[in-house]
Design an enzyme around this catalytic site. Structure first.
Site, PDB file in Angstrom:
ATOM      1  CD  GLU A  38      -3.276  -0.586   2.034  1.00 11.39           C
ATOM      2  OE1 GLU A  38      -3.099   0.251   2.940  1.00 11.39           O
ATOM      3  OE2 GLU A  38      -4.303  -1.273   1.961  1.00 11.39           O
ATOM      4  CG  HIS A  41       8.455 -29.027   1.451  1.00 14.42           C
ATOM      5  ND1 HIS A  41       9.220 -30.087   1.050  1.00 14.42           N
ATOM      6  CD2 HIS A  41       9.053 -28.510   2.555  1.00 14.42           C
ATOM      7  CE1 HIS A  41      10.244 -30.231   1.894  1.00 14.42           C
ATOM      8  NE2 HIS A  41      10.159 -29.284   2.811  1.00 14.42           N
ATOM      9  CE  LYS A  70     -11.077   1.886   3.488  1.00 13.48           C
ATOM     10  NZ  LYS A  70     -10.612   2.599   4.674  1.00 13.48           N
TER      11      LYS A  70
END
Ligand code: PA5
Length: 453
Positions: free
Chosen positions: A290, A319, A433
């Site tokens: 951000e 893995h 938002k």
């Protein structure tokens, strides 16, 4: 081991055309110094309030925790992004493993800690079914005081709290952490007469872990808040007394910047070799993403920067992702975060005659195996021409975690200076938002709703 170390050697030993060279580093050194100075000189101003958080007095949080001690069996934090990730990181690093599963006695009376940082209805319903709200303190955390996810969760929890304890006792179960003046949460808190903690206006969500955002839940669950801040202060001292490539935050930023801008390695993989630091990687991912992923630089030029942070965990992800890291695109720089000491260790028993093939393990300990895996991964990557940094903590405790968090915040801020972007805004997040407000019918967003439809 007396301090956090940053080892850059595996960035310097690459083939000449794929590794950092002395010349590149020397050329960047003056900019690195200037970047560090710019952050330090602006400390406490604008959105650089986070720089001074380690020097703030934690008494209000500790006093609150002491005042309510023993009253609640659970603390439920409602928040998202920067209002949740720091707390999750602290909890995983500093509370005993499986803390929420321990009996009250084994928790020494400290409350369990849950963080509701998503709005999946199934997950939310399951968590609420698990909690006895009569014994729960709910800490709603939102800097803006208006984020849809957190506000929706608050409304649901508030309704259930009211049903569980009655409207008159709501105040005993709710505490808000938000901007001192602005936002819906502040006005709701005022109207309900709730206890509220201020999130200083100059501290952004992703830089807020050492503020009321992280420290209220930390104090309530008995984490060592003074040591957390003392460690961060220690790192602030190191920041002030070293410069350029000798400064660990500047060096971290400088390596990432050069790897990206000069060598084309845009991806920053952070891979702790300590389960306690698993969620540090998540916290870092948000901080780096951000802060640095920006369309425009500070001169207004369109740049679309975005060094991509990726989280991994040693040894588990050896893995899972390591195959790609070794043989896939050479576009990553790795940061291993290891510890010099674990709080405990387990000897690996020698196998019986039936397990001769496992004899090489017997007589070692799990920590030895863990360290060997970390070293061998770094070595194998280097052999494949893939650069890495290694950060080593003396151990995972509140002091060294505070120091590490602060160092990574400073590194992010310095990287912001190098990229010349505003590391403290998040227009992309805000756009999302607003679109949500529009789709949910919030007044004032009608035109946007139409555009989306
Ligand atoms: O770091 C940030 O600024 C964001 O991730 C915010 O923390 C997140 O969007 C939540 O915002 P708020 O704390 O205002 O609810």
């Amino acid at each position: 081991m007396k301090d956090i170390t940053l080892d850059m050697r595996r960035c310097l030993t690459m083939e000449a055309d794929r590794g950092l060279t002395r010349e590149m580093m020397e050329a960047l050194a003056p900019r690195l110094d200037a970047a560090l100075r710019a952050v330090q000189e602006a400390a406490g101003t604008g959105m650089l309030g986070w720089v001074e958080l380690p020097f703030a007095d934690p008494a209000p949080f500790l006093e609150f925790a002491a005042e309510v001690q023993g009253r609640y069996d659970t603390v439920l934090v409602i928040g998202i992004g920067g209002s949740a990730l720091g707390t999750i990181c602290l909890a995983n690093a500093l509370l005993p493993f499986h803390f929420n599963q321990l009996s009250r006695e084994d928790r020494k009376g400290r409350p369990r800690l849950y963080v509701l940082d998503n709005i999946d209805p199934e997950e939310t319903a399951a968590l609420l079914a698990l909690l006895d709200l009569r014994e729960t303190l709910v800490n709603v955390v939102s800097k803006s005081g208006s984020t849809g996810e957190s506000m929706a969760a608050y409304l649901i929890v508030k309704e259930r709290l009211e049903a569980a304890v009655g409207a008159a006792r709501l105040r005993e179960h709710l505490v808000f952490t938000t901007d001192p003046e602005k936002g819906a949460l502040r006005s709701i808190g005022r109207a309900l007469g709730l206890r509220m903690f201020d999130l200083p206006p100059g501290v952004g969500g992703r830089f807020s872990v050492l503020s009321s955002v992280g420290l209220v839940p930390a104090a309530l669950t008995g984490m060592d808040v003074p040591s957390l801040l003392a460690g961060a202060r220690h790192m602030a001292g190191r920041m002030a007394s070293s410069s350029g490539w000798d400064n660990p935050a500047a060096a971290f930023a400088g390596v990432h910047y050069l790897e990206d801008a000069v060598l084309g390695r845009r991806i920053s993989v952070i891979m702790p070799y300590a389960a306690r630091l698993r969620d540090l990687a998540d916290w870092y991912r948000q901080l780096w993403a951000e802060s640095l992923g920006k369309a425009y630089d500070r001169q207004g030029r369109q740049v679309n920067y975005g060094p991509l942070p990726v989280r991994a965990l040693g040894a588990t992800d050896q893995h899972s992702q390591l195959q790609l890291y070794m043989e896939g695109p050479d576009d990553k720089v790795f940061t291993f975060v290891g510890v010099a000491e674990f709080a405990c260790d387990l000897p690996i028993p020698a196998p019986g005659p039936e397990g001769e093939a496992l004899a090489y393990l017997g007589g070692h300990t799990l920590a030895e195996l863990f360290w060997a895996e970390q070293r061998s991964t770094a070595w194998a990557l280097a052999k494949a021409g893939r650069p890495s940094l290694t950060i080593t903590l003396p151990r995972v405790d509140a002091y060294w975690l505070g120091a590490l968090l602060y160092m990574l915040e400073m590194a992010t801020a310095v990287a912001g200076e190098l990229y010349d972007v505003d590391a403290y805004d998040q227009p992309g997040v805000e756009a999302g938002k607003k679109a949500t407000y529009a789709l949910m019918g919030r007044p004032g967003y009608e035109a946007l709703a139409q555009e989306i439809d």
